[in-house]
Scaffold this active site. Sequence first.
Site, short mmCIF file in Angstrom:
data_model
loop_
_atom_site.label_atom_id
_atom_site.label_comp_id
_atom_site.label_asym_id
_atom_site.label_seq_id
_atom_site.Cartn_x
_atom_site.Cartn_y
_atom_site.Cartn_z
N SER A 182 -0.67 8.49 -6.53
CA SER A 182 -0.46 9.94 -6.49
C SER A 182 0.21 10.44 -7.77
O SER A 182 -0.19 11.48 -8.33
CB SER A 182 0.40 10.30 -5.28
OG SER A 182 0.61 11.68 -5.22
N GLY A 211 1.89 1.59 -3.48
CA GLY A 211 0.71 1.88 -4.29
C GLY A 211 0.23 3.31 -4.13
O GLY A 211 -0.24 3.93 -5.09
N ASP A 212 0.36 3.86 -2.93
CA ASP A 212 -0.01 5.25 -2.69
C ASP A 212 0.82 6.19 -3.55
O ASP A 212 0.30 7.14 -4.15
CB ASP A 212 0.16 5.59 -1.21
CG ASP A 212 -0.20 7.03 -0.89
OD1 ASP A 212 -1.33 7.44 -1.20
OD2 ASP A 212 0.66 7.74 -0.34
N ALA A 213 2.10 5.93 -3.67
CA ALA A 213 2.98 6.77 -4.49
C ALA A 213 2.63 6.65 -5.98
O ALA A 213 2.58 7.65 -6.70
CB ALA A 213 4.45 6.38 -4.26
N ALA A 245 0.83 -1.21 0.00
CA ALA A 245 0.00 0.00 0.00
C ALA A 245 0.86 1.26 0.00
O ALA A 245 0.53 2.25 -0.65
CB ALA A 245 -0.94 -0.01 1.20
#
Length: 141
Positions: free
Chosen positions: A23, A18-20, A15
Amino acid sequence: MKKEEALQIHPVALAFLGDAVYSLYVREQLIKNGEDKPAIYQKAAARAVSARGQNELLQKTERLFTEEEADIFRRARNARKGSKSRSASVAEYNRSTGIEAVIGYLYLTNRYDRIEQLLGYVAVEPEKEREILAECKELKP
């Protein structure tokens, strides 16, 4: 990275990655879709990348998950997290961690086509931010 190796990574670490990726995708869409002020880009990106924004994406894409993606999503959603969201419910935060983990897994396994397919449903709305900004300017004395 091979699927087997990626599946050994803790779901919250997936995660994190995945967040990067998520974004970066949102920011790229903002830049590609028109010229605007950096403040508008920042606010639109923050709205799309927030736990609430990710939940909107999840509502549109969860039914498209493969069995493997659904399993990664569930593992991440149910994993213990070291932090809490200040602006989202616990359920929203947990679900956003799930979608981020799926994206992180797909990135590590070089499934960029699949990432593009899922993230194609992201709502990036700089128009909304311009409207809010205009209303704020009108309210100032």
